[in-house]
Motif scaffolding. Structure first.
Motif, PDB file in Angstrom:
ATOM      1  N   UNK A 173       0.805  -1.219   0.000  1.00  0.00           N
ATOM      2  CA  UNK A 173       0.000   0.000   0.000  1.00  0.00           C
ATOM      3  C   UNK A 173       0.837   1.269   0.000  1.00  0.00           C
ATOM      4  N   UNK A 174       2.167   1.115   0.097  1.00  0.00           N
ATOM      5  CA  UNK A 174       3.041   2.293   0.038  1.00  0.00           C
ATOM      6  C   UNK A 174       3.511   2.598  -1.377  1.00  0.00           C
ATOM      7  N   UNK A 175       3.215   1.717  -2.326  1.00  0.00           N
ATOM      8  CA  UNK A 175       3.692   1.898  -3.694  1.00  0.00           C
ATOM      9  C   UNK A 175       3.232   3.236  -4.259  1.00  0.00           C
ATOM     10  N   UNK A 176       4.168   3.961  -4.845  1.00  0.00           N
ATOM     11  CA  UNK A 176       3.850   5.247  -5.454  1.00  0.00           C
ATOM     12  C   UNK A 176       3.730   6.391  -4.475  1.00  0.00           C
ATOM     13  N   UNK A 177       3.924   6.129  -3.202  1.00  0.00           N
ATOM     14  CA  UNK A 177       3.773   7.156  -2.174  1.00  0.00           C
ATOM     15  C   UNK A 177       5.116   7.467  -1.514  1.00  0.00           C
ATOM     16  N   UNK A 178       5.221   8.652  -0.946  1.00  0.00           N
ATOM     17  CA  UNK A 178       6.379   8.986  -0.128  1.00  0.00           C
ATOM     18  C   UNK A 178       6.287   8.201   1.176  1.00  0.00           C
ATOM     19  N   UNK A 179       7.416   7.599   1.578  1.00  0.00           N
ATOM     20  CA  UNK A 179       7.467   6.857   2.841  1.00  0.00           C
ATOM     21  C   UNK A 179       8.216   7.690   3.873  1.00  0.00           C
ATOM     22  N   UNK A 180       7.597   7.865   5.017  1.00  0.00           N
ATOM     23  CA  UNK A 180       8.281   8.522   6.136  1.00  0.00           C
ATOM     24  C   UNK A 180       8.861   7.434   7.031  1.00  0.00           C
ATOM     25  N   UNK A 181      10.144   7.539   7.302  1.00  0.00           N
ATOM     26  CA  UNK A 181      10.824   6.525   8.099  1.00  0.00           C
ATOM     27  C   UNK A 181      11.992   7.175   8.830  1.00  0.00           C
ATOM     28  N   UNK A 182      12.800   6.359   9.479  1.00  0.00           N
ATOM     29  CA  UNK A 182      13.934   6.891  10.230  1.00  0.00           C
ATOM     30  C   UNK A 182      15.238   6.603   9.497  1.00  0.00           C
ATOM     31  N   UNK A 183      16.163   7.528   9.632  1.00  0.00           N
ATOM     32  CA  UNK A 183      17.499   7.367   9.062  1.00  0.00           C
ATOM     33  C   UNK A 183      18.492   8.103   9.935  1.00  0.00           C
ATOM     34  N   UNK A 184      19.741   7.625   9.916  1.00  0.00           N
ATOM     35  CA  UNK A 184      20.824   8.302  10.651  1.00  0.00           C
ATOM     36  C   UNK A 184      21.466   9.311   9.703  1.00  0.00           C
TER      37      UNK A 184
END
Length: 378
Positions: free
Chosen positions: A2-13
């Motif tokens: 369901x995330x396909x084609x969408x911006x994903x908000x996640x964590x990164x260092x």
């Protein structure tokens, strides 16, 4: 998904500035564009090169732009693919590659090298084929280290910088084949071309050095001498097959003189796995004249290497290697299968398993010589 084609908000260092601690931030990872793949990262090894570019930037190391998400030794699962991608599907287990293999350039078509020119200059500057990154934070572009950025829960890679691996692979272990273990192992097998019964010396007994030891043993070397100033690494090195350990600080003369005496004239093969120009010279001078081969495996951009032409004129060969000579897209899946068959160690390299929030501690363990490989799990 369901995330396909969408911006994903996640964590990164995120490394906001050279020399400063990483900050774990919420980032936005854009959908993949044409010929790109978005990957959910499961794990990433913490490599010396990550540390070196963070702390060496501006001191001789080629400058990469900041802010930057480091990490280039990862493994994960395909979340979605961009237009034109046919070799990958959502759910595939994959390893992102800092060294591409397009299969079309003159290097890819040659059996003489594993290098590839596809978008090389762009990924070295932290962007993908269109000159931009897919990661943003606080409203600004964040660059992708070597086109990978595995210190992020999601990343986007070019399809030429990605390889599909066996579905049974444990991602928290095979991530090491994205850089360190593949590099050291291949340096012995593919580049030095160690022969059965030979005498080898490996300088530096970190992950890359131990992988080189593993390669020497696999090739049937009769004697493998490990050299390191950290004696805490000697027990692990013996488990990998080192027959003798040498600490240069235990001797009042140059270590190359010690090694030449120990080997009755020099080693058949020496592998420098530290990235220090003085150690590189020691490795060359530890080779036997007439046929000794020295392979430079460790990476540095900080200094120039000095050598005496005499040592080459007397028949020694000095070689370098990038990613152990492996054709990345083709060969990394084969290495994964070697591991699954029990012929390639990976578990034995891991000394610490940490979370993304502990990434700065992983760097401290590395800098202090307390770890062989730390794995960051997402």
């Amino acid at each position: 998904m369901d995330t396909e084609g969408k911006v994903i908000r996640c964590r990164a260092a995120v490394a906001w500035k050279a020399g400063e601690a990483l900050i774990v931030e919420e980032v936005e990872v854009a959908p993949p564009k044409a010929h790109e793949v978005r990957v959910k990262i499961a794990a990433s090894g913490v490599c010396h090169t990550d540390w070196a570019y963070l702390h060496g930037a501006g001191r001789g190391m080629e400058m990469r732009p900041f802010p930057l998400v480091l990490g280039h030794e990862g493994a994960g699962v395909v979340e979605s693919v961009g237009a034109g991608v046919t070799r990958f599907s959502p759910g595939d287990k994959v390893i992102p590659l800092f060294l591409p293999q397009c299969g079309e350039c003159e290097c890819c078509l040659s059996a003489k090298t594993n290098l590839c020119k596809a978008n090389w200059s762009k990924t070295q500057q932290g962007v993908l084929a269109d000159g931009t990154s897919r990661i943003t934070c606080r409203g600004q572009q964040v660059f992708q280290f070597l086109g990978v950025s595995s210190f992020s829960e999601y990343t986007v890679a070019l399809e030429t910088n990605l390889t599909k691996i066996h579905p049974d692979a444990l991602l928290q272990r095979v991530c090491l084949l994205g850089c360190g273990v593949a590099t050291g192992y291949g340096a012995a097998i593919n580049v030095a071309k160690v022969e059965s019964g030979s005498v080898c010396v490996v300088f530096g007994l970190g992950a890359v050095g131990l992988a080189a030891v593993m390669g020497c043993v696999s090739a049937g070397a009769g004697r493998v001498i490990g050299v390191d100033v950290n004696t805490d690494k000697f027990a692990k090195a013996r488990e990998f097959g080192v027959t003798e350990c040498v600490n240069p600080r235990d001797h009042s003369r140059p270590v190359q003189e010690v090694l030449v005496e120990m080997t009755g004239g020099g080693a058949d093969y020496t592998l420098e796995c530290v990235g220090d120009v003085e150690i590189m010279r020691s490795a060359l001078e530890s080779c036997r004249s007439a046929w000794g081969v020295c392979v430079i495996v460790g990476w540095t951009e900080l200094e120039e290497m000095r050598l005496r032409p005499f040592h080459l004129l007397m028949g020694r060969t000095l070689k370098g290697t990038y990613f152990g000579g492996w054709k990345s897209v083709r060969d990394v899946p084969r290495l994964v299968e070697e591991h699954l068959a029990g012929r390639l160690k990976l578990e034995e390299f891991v000394t610490h398993t940490l979370t993304l929030d502990q990434v700065n501690h992983a760097f401290q363990l590395h800098a202090g010589g307390q770890s062989i490989r730390s794995i960051i799990t997402m």
